[in-house]
Design a protein around this motif. Structure first.
Motif, mmCIF file in Angstrom:
data_model
loop_
_atom_site.group_PDB
_atom_site.id
_atom_site.type_symbol
_atom_site.label_atom_id
_atom_site.label_comp_id
_atom_site.label_asym_id
_atom_site.label_seq_id
_atom_site.Cartn_x
_atom_site.Cartn_y
_atom_site.Cartn_z
ATOM 1 N N ASP A 183 -12.531 -8.095 -7.260
ATOM 2 C CA ASP A 183 -11.918 -7.220 -8.264
ATOM 3 C C ASP A 183 -10.504 -7.687 -8.599
ATOM 4 O O ASP A 183 -10.069 -7.599 -9.750
ATOM 5 N N GLY A 197 -6.242 -3.799 -0.959
ATOM 6 C CA GLY A 197 -6.547 -2.389 -0.800
ATOM 7 C C GLY A 197 -6.991 -1.800 -2.122
ATOM 8 O O GLY A 197 -7.147 -2.513 -3.120
ATOM 9 N N LYS A 198 -7.163 -0.489 -2.174
ATOM 10 C CA LYS A 198 -7.692 0.172 -3.358
ATOM 11 C C LYS A 198 -6.780 0.036 -4.574
ATOM 12 O O LYS A 198 -7.239 0.080 -5.708
ATOM 13 N N ARG A 199 -5.489 -0.141 -4.339
ATOM 14 C CA ARG A 199 -4.533 -0.181 -5.448
ATOM 15 C C ARG A 199 -4.367 -1.565 -6.038
ATOM 16 O O ARG A 199 -3.654 -1.730 -7.040
ATOM 17 N N ARG A 207 0.819 -1.219 0.000
ATOM 18 C CA ARG A 207 0.000 0.000 0.000
ATOM 19 C C ARG A 207 0.846 1.260 0.000
ATOM 20 O O ARG A 207 0.468 2.277 -0.579
#
Length: 345
Positions: A341, A300-302, A265
Motif C-alpha cells: 500500500d 503502520g496504518k497511517r 505512529r
C-alpha cells in the motif's frame, strides 16, 4: 551563498546537468511532453563530455522521457556554477539508499519500484574519512545531485571551530574543487537534537556556527564553489524549547534551509503540524529555500495517509525545493517497497 565575482558571466558560459534540470513533477505521470522532463532554458546545461546522463523513468505506464541533447565540451578553467540548481522549476525527488555511493545496486531497484529515478542521492560521510570522489561521480553519472551529510563523530564542534581539523578540511575542499561537479553538503545535521554527539547537549550554538563558518570559508578559499550548503536542523517537535536562530550561520553561508522530519505512529499527523512550526520559525530569520533533507513514514496504518500528506504539502509550498526519502532500515523499517500500500501511494 557567498557571492563570487563574475558568477553571472560564467553562468552564461557554463551549462549544468540535464537530469538535475529535469526535476520531477510530484503529481502526475511524466510522458515525453511533460515539462518535468524538458530541458528548461534557465537550467539547460549538458554534462561534461564523457559523462553518462540518465533521463529518468516515467511513472508506471507512462512513456519514456525524450533524450536530452548530446553533451558538449565545456570551457576549461570555468568553475561549476550551482546557481541554477538552487531554485529549480520543479521539485527534487531524492532518496537515501543502502550502500550508495559505494555501490549503486539499490538505485535501479528503488527506481523501478516507485516508477521514478531520484535526482538527489544522499549519503553519509564520517568527518575524518576521505572524500569519496569515485562515489560522487557514480551518483552524478546516474543523473543525480550528490548530497553528503558530513558527520563529526570524533571531533567536537568546538575543536572544528578552533581550527583543529583545518588540514583535513582543506584536503576535502581541494578534492571537491578538483572534482568540479555539483554537490550538496550539510554539516552536523540535526544539531538542535540530543541524539548525536554534536547535538545541543554537547555543543553550543556558538560552537556550531563557528565550525560551519570555518569549514565554509576553507571551501571558498580552495575554490570549491560547486557546493550547495544545506543547513539541516531537525524539526522542532522533539525539542520545542531549543530555538533555531542561534544555530543559523547566516544567509551568506547557507543555500538551503534543510529540515529532518519523519512521520511516526505517535507524532504529528499532517504536513503542516509536522513541518509548519519549524518553517514558521525559520522564516523569522531566513528566506532561503526549504529542502526536506530526511523524511519517511513509519510502517503502520497511517503510512499511506502520511505519504499523501507529504506530497500534498510539497505541492502547497512553493518555497520547498524537494525532499529526500530515507529508504533504509535504521531503528525502524522506512522502506517504501516493504509495504504494497505504501509503494502504491
Amino acid at each position: 551563498m557567498t557571492a563570487h565575482p563574475g558568477r553571472a558571466g560564467r553562468l552564461r558560459r557554463r551549462l549544468a546537468l540535464p537530469l538535475l534540470t529535469a526535476t520531477l513533477l510530484l503529481t502526475a505521470a511524466c510522458g515525453p511532453e511533460d515539462p518535468g522532463f524538458a530541458l528548461q532554458e534557465d537550467l539547460a546545461q549538458p554534462a561534461p563530455t564523457g559523462t553518462a546522463v540518465a533521463t529518468g523513468a516515467g511513472a508506471a505506464g507512462a512513456a519514456a522521457a525524450s533524450a536530452p541533447a548530446q553533451p558538449k565540451a565545456l570551457p576549461t578553467g570555468v568553475p561549476y556554477d550551482v546557481t541554477p540548481l538552487l531554485k529549480p522549476s520543479h521539485k527534487y525527488l531524492g532518496a537515501a539508499l543502502p550502500g550508495v555511493p559505494a555501490s549503486m545496486d539499490a538505485l535501479s531497484a528503488y527506481s523501478a519500484a516507485i516508477g521514478k529515478q531520484p535526482n538527489v542521492l544522499e549519503f553519509y560521510s564520517h568527518w575524518k574519512g576521505g572524500f569519496d570522489t569515485a562515489g560522487v561521480r557514480r551518483i552524478y553519472d546516474a543523473g543525480a545531485l550528490p548530497y553528503m551529510a558530513w558527520e563529526p563523530y570524533d571531533h567536537s564542534l568546538a575543536s572544528i571551530a578552533a581550527g583543529d581539523t583545518d588540514d583535513y578540511v582543506k584536503g576535502i575542499a581541494q578534492a571537491v574543487a578538483k572534482l568540479d561537479l555539483p554537490i550538496a553538503v550539510s554539516i552536523a545535521h540535526e544539531m538542535n537534537g540530543d541524539w548525536y554527539p554534536w547535538g545541543r547537549q554537547a555543543a553550543s550554538p556558538q560552537d556550531f556556527v563557528g565550525a560551519w563558518r570555518r569549514v565554509h570559508d576553507i571551501f571558498d578559499k580552495a575554490g570549491a564553489t560547486n557546493v550547495i550548503w544545506v543547513w539541516s536542523p531537525n524539526i522542532t517537535d522533539p525539542a520545542p524549547n531549543t530555538r533555531l536562530a542561534p544555530y543559523y550561520p547566516g544567509d551568506t553561508y547557507v543555500d538551503w534551509a534543510g529540515m529532518t522530519g519523519y512521520f511516526t505512529r505517535s507524532g504529528p499527523k499532517t504536513f503542516d503540524t509536522l513541518y509548519g512550526p519549524t518553517m514558521t520559525e525559520i522564516r523569522t530569520f531566513s528566506k532561503k529555500p526549504f529542502f526536506i533533507s530526511e523524511t519517511a513514514s513509519e510502517q503502520g496504518k497511517r503510512q499511506r495517509a502520511d505519504i499523501d500528506q507529504l506530497f500534498s504539502g510539497l505541492e502547497a509550498h512553493d518555497d520547498i525545493v524537494g525532499f529526500v526519502w530515507f529508504n533504509i532500515v535504521k531503528r525502524a523499517d522506512w522502506r517504501v517497497e516493504a509495504v504494497p500500500d505504501t509503494l502504491a501511494a
